[in-house]
Design a protein around this motif. Structure first.
Motif, PDB file in Angstrom:
ATOM      1  N   GLY A 339       0.768  -1.223   0.234  1.00 54.01           N
ATOM      2  CA  GLY A 339      -0.098  -0.071   0.067  1.00 54.01           C
ATOM      3  C   GLY A 339       0.857   1.243  -0.090  1.00 54.01           C
ATOM      4  N   PRO A 340       0.293   2.477  -0.361  1.00 52.42           N
ATOM      5  CA  PRO A 340       1.050   3.522  -0.569  1.00 52.42           C
ATOM      6  C   PRO A 340       1.622   4.248   0.822  1.00 52.42           C
ATOM      7  CG  PRO A 340      -1.332   4.134  -0.633  1.00 52.42           C
ATOM      8  CD  PRO A 340      -1.005   2.577  -0.669  1.00 52.42           C
ATOM      9  N   THR A 342       3.458   2.377   2.870  1.00 49.77           N
ATOM     10  CA  THR A 342       4.591   1.575   3.342  1.00 49.77           C
ATOM     11  C   THR A 342       5.887   2.096   2.182  1.00 49.77           C
ATOM     12  OG1 THR A 342       4.251  -0.238   1.431  1.00 49.77           O
ATOM     13  CG2 THR A 342       3.300  -0.341   3.321  1.00 49.77           C
ATOM     14  N   LEU A 343       5.445   3.029   1.114  1.00 47.96           N
ATOM     15  CA  LEU A 343       6.349   3.651   0.437  1.00 47.96           C
ATOM     16  C   LEU A 343       6.704   4.978   0.674  1.00 47.96           C
ATOM     17  CD1 LEU A 343       4.601   2.552  -3.098  1.00 47.96           C
ATOM     18  CD2 LEU A 343       6.149   1.154  -1.776  1.00 47.96           C
ATOM     19  N   LEU A 344       8.156   5.123   1.085  1.00 45.82           N
ATOM     20  CA  LEU A 344       8.563   6.063   1.601  1.00 45.82           C
ATOM     21  C   LEU A 344       9.726   6.837   0.819  1.00 45.82           C
ATOM     22  CD1 LEU A 344       9.300   8.030   4.258  1.00 45.82           C
ATOM     23  CD2 LEU A 344      11.140   6.693   4.833  1.00 45.82           C
ATOM     24  N   ILE A 345       9.235   8.243   0.358  1.00 46.70           N
ATOM     25  CA  ILE A 345      10.501   8.852  -0.557  1.00 46.70           C
ATOM     26  C   ILE A 345      11.451   9.239   0.178  1.00 46.70           C
ATOM     27  CG2 ILE A 345      10.605  10.722  -2.285  1.00 46.70           C
ATOM     28  CD1 ILE A 345       8.032   8.713  -2.907  1.00 46.70           C
ATOM     29  N   LEU A 358       3.960   8.078  -0.166  1.00 51.10           N
ATOM     30  CA  LEU A 358       3.266   7.974  -1.140  1.00 51.10           C
ATOM     31  C   LEU A 358       1.877   8.647  -0.901  1.00 51.10           C
ATOM     32  CD1 LEU A 358       2.876   8.166  -4.393  1.00 51.10           C
ATOM     33  CD2 LEU A 358       2.521   5.603  -4.189  1.00 51.10           C
ATOM     34  N   LEU A 359       1.256   7.810   0.231  1.00 49.97           N
ATOM     35  CA  LEU A 359       0.024   8.337   0.774  1.00 49.97           C
ATOM     36  C   LEU A 359      -0.217   9.790   1.169  1.00 49.97           C
ATOM     37  CD1 LEU A 359      -2.836   7.363   1.496  1.00 49.97           C
ATOM     38  CD2 LEU A 359      -1.845   6.582   3.577  1.00 49.97           C
ATOM     39  N   GLU A 360       0.811  10.213   2.031  1.00 44.97           N
ATOM     40  CA  GLU A 360       0.898  11.281   2.209  1.00 44.97           C
ATOM     41  C   GLU A 360       0.789  12.537   1.323  1.00 44.97           C
ATOM     42  OE1 GLU A 360       2.959  10.888   6.718  1.00 44.97           O
ATOM     43  OE2 GLU A 360       4.146  11.164   4.966  1.00 44.97           O
ATOM     44  N   ILE A 361       1.772  12.180   0.121  1.00 44.04           N
ATOM     45  CA  ILE A 361       1.931  13.031  -0.908  1.00 44.04           C
ATOM     46  C   ILE A 361       0.636  13.194  -1.711  1.00 44.04           C
ATOM     47  CG2 ILE A 361       3.185  13.664  -2.927  1.00 44.04           C
ATOM     48  CD1 ILE A 361       5.657  12.444  -1.638  1.00 44.04           C
ATOM     49  N   ASN A 366      -4.286  15.884  -3.511  1.00 40.68           N
ATOM     50  CA  ASN A 366      -5.707  15.457  -3.543  1.00 40.68           C
ATOM     51  C   ASN A 366      -5.936  14.704  -5.033  1.00 40.68           C
ATOM     52  OD1 ASN A 366      -8.383  15.556  -2.923  1.00 40.68           O
ATOM     53  ND2 ASN A 366      -8.813  17.291  -3.988  1.00 40.68           N
ATOM     54  N   MET A 367      -5.101  13.640  -5.015  1.00 39.83           N
ATOM     55  CA  MET A 367      -5.353  12.555  -6.108  1.00 39.83           C
ATOM     56  C   MET A 367      -4.854  11.278  -5.718  1.00 39.83           C
ATOM     57  SD  MET A 367      -2.228  13.597  -8.964  1.00 39.83           S
ATOM     58  CE  MET A 367      -2.534  15.083  -8.922  1.00 39.83           C
TER      59      MET A 367
END
Length: 518
Positions: A339-340, A342-345, A358-361, A366-367
């Motif tokens: 899931g988004p 778990t993906l840290l930039i 990715l979820l926070e971004i 707002n997409m």
């Protein structure tokens, strides 16, 4: 009384004569009083080690010889070990950069030899890269691999098509050219484009060239999850390549990536050990983290959509005929990774994204997460840490004697600065998954044997003097996911090719490594 005096004089005389008859050893450096793990034996010994020029000239008891050394290092309370050998790094761009070629992130982990050219991506041509490194000077020894993806790209570009007979012939010639330049073997990145566009036949043909040169096959496999053929079929493909090309195969890295394949390590270990019993020389490396690191595009964008390169990807993405399919498959790949959230930039041209998921971004923009992927990829290369491995599988693989330590160290992930001390601190000291002797063997001699590196990885007379001395109480990683650029602590001395690179915990400025040639 006179009799006792005479006897005492006699004993003193005998001891003096015996001391005069001890073999004399002239050395540049003497290491004494340390707890020595030689990389071969499981148990340590209290021994002295003498170094002359770039070789170890004596390993044994101090009282058996008379050693005269220009420099003596008292290693009391410390562990003396062969320098660690890292079979998989992304130090490539650092080593031919005169400002970064000291390779300090690895030096302070205790690494004295790094491997570059992994994941199918190598400098080209290797001879020019070798020359640059030699001119700059390198802080560690360097092992070169030729990347299959690099060779394929030069012959066929980034297109998704099967190699013709003529294509394979050209690739064979280039692989031979790079083996002649000193490559120790060939790496593949079958998960990444353009390696993912190749079939097994193509890889076997090129691996046979490597086999004729006594090289090894190192592979980031076609799948470590359920992206394409699946994790276990990818293991089986690796075994098939080893069988058909008749060369050692090395998995970079062994892991179960994503919830759908968690706890398959038991089955994988059985498959690999069955192949070993049948004569396949198969090994693996592993980094001791629950998060992998890769490019965002590589992690979640479907490979077919990348054919032709990033420009072609965005042309397809803007095309209404393909957009929904691309977004749907990207969404599925994000789910595979957990899931988004778990993906840290960890690396981005836009620094506002770094340290966010990715979820926070996606919430900020707002997409949907899948649309966010393409929005932020427009700005350039995005690197992520992906939290998608299970502690059970990590410990299960680590306990196998054919699994060695490999950092996969590249910028943005703490493993570039912390892999070896983290494995020691967490899995040896805290969790007791390994004992210290096994950790050292799996970071030194076993790796040297896998890569076919001669006269390194062991503390034996006649071997090159790549030696580290670390404090077992303080040897620890300091890099984190939020601050990935912190040097490890606890290495008091690092000696590379007989020259001191770390002295009492401080970098000397010496670039004492060499680019090894097979």
């Amino acid at each position: 009384m006179s009799h006792n005096i005479s006897f005492g004089c006699f004993v003193a005389f005998v001891l003096l004569m015996l001391s005069c008859t001890k073999p004399k050893v002239e050395a540049d450096i003497l290491i004494e009083n340390g707890t020595v793990y030689n990389g071969v034996d499981a148990e340590p010994k209290m021994m002295s080690i003498a170094i002359k020029e770039d070789k170890i000239i004596y390993v044994g008891k101090a009282e058996d010889v008379k050693i005269m050394a220009s420099r003596t290092i008292d290693a009391s309370g410390m562990v003396v070990s062969p320098g660690f050998i890292d079979p998989h790094t992304h130090a490539t761009l650092d080593l031919d950069n005169p400002e970064l070629s000291d390779n300090r992130p690895f030096l302070f982990q205790g690494v004295t030899t790094v491997t570059v050219g992994n994941d199918g991506n190598s400098p080209y041509p290797l001879q020019i890269y070798r020359t640059k490194c030699e001119i700059n000077g390198v802080g560690t020894n360097v092992i070169l691999l030729v990347g299959h993806g690099t060779i394929r790209n030069r012959v066929m570009g980034m297109t998704d098509r099967e190699a013709s007979g003529r294509d394979i012939q050209k690739m064979e010639e280039l692989v031979q050219q790079e083996m002649n330049a000193g490559a120790f073997g060939m790496s593949t990145g079958l998960f990444y484009a353009p390696g993912s566009y190749s079939d097994t036949e193509e890889i076997v043909a090129l691996a046979k060239v490597v086999a004729r040169n006594n090289g090894i096959y190192d592979t980031h496999m076609r799948d470590e999850s359920t992206y394409s053929i699946g994790l276990i079929p990818a293991i089986q493909e690796t075994i098939e390549i080893g069988q058909r090309a008749q060369l050692p195969v090395h998995i970079s890295h062994i892991k179960c990536l994503g919830v759908e394949v968690w706890k398959q390590s038991d089955s994988i270990i059985n498959i690999i050990e069955d192949a070993q019993r049948k004569g396949v020389d198969i090994t693996a490396n592993q980094y001791p983290y629950e998060a992998s690191a890769t490019g965002l595009q590589s992690a979640v964008v479907p490979r077919w959509a990348e054919s032709g390169g990033k420009d072609s990807l965005f042309i397809r993405y803007q095309d209404s005929r393909w957009r929904n399919r691309i977004l749907e498959e990207t969404q599925n790949n994000i789910a595979r990774r957990g899931g988004p959230q778990t993906l840290l930039i960890v690396q981005s041209p836009n620094k506002d994204y770094e340290g966010k998921t990715l979820l926070e971004i996606s919430e900020t923009l707002n997409m949907g997460p899948e649309e966010t992927v393409f929005k932020i990829l427009e700005e350039g290369y995005i690197k992520i840490a992906s939290f998608n491995m299970n502690p059970y599988d990590i410990a299960n693989f680590m306990d196998e004697p054919w699994v060695v330590t490999g950092s996969d160290g590249g910028s943005g992930h703490p493993r570039k600065y912390g892999t070896f001390p983290r494995k020691y601190h967490k899995y040896v000291k805290q969790d007791s998954v390994l004992d210290l002797g096994s950790f050292i063997k799996q970071s030194t001699s076993v790796t040297a044997d896998i890569l076919r590196v001669s006269k390194r990885g062991k503390l034996l007379e006649g071997y090159f003097a790549d030696i580290i001395i670390f404090n077992p109480n303080t040897f620890e990683d300091k890099a984190t996911y939020n601050d990935a650029f912190q040097l490890a602590q606890g290495v008091k001395y690092s000696i590379i090719n007989g020259e001191i690179s770390i002295d009492q915990g401080e970098y000397t400025g010496g670039r004492n490594g060499i680019v090894l040639k097979k």
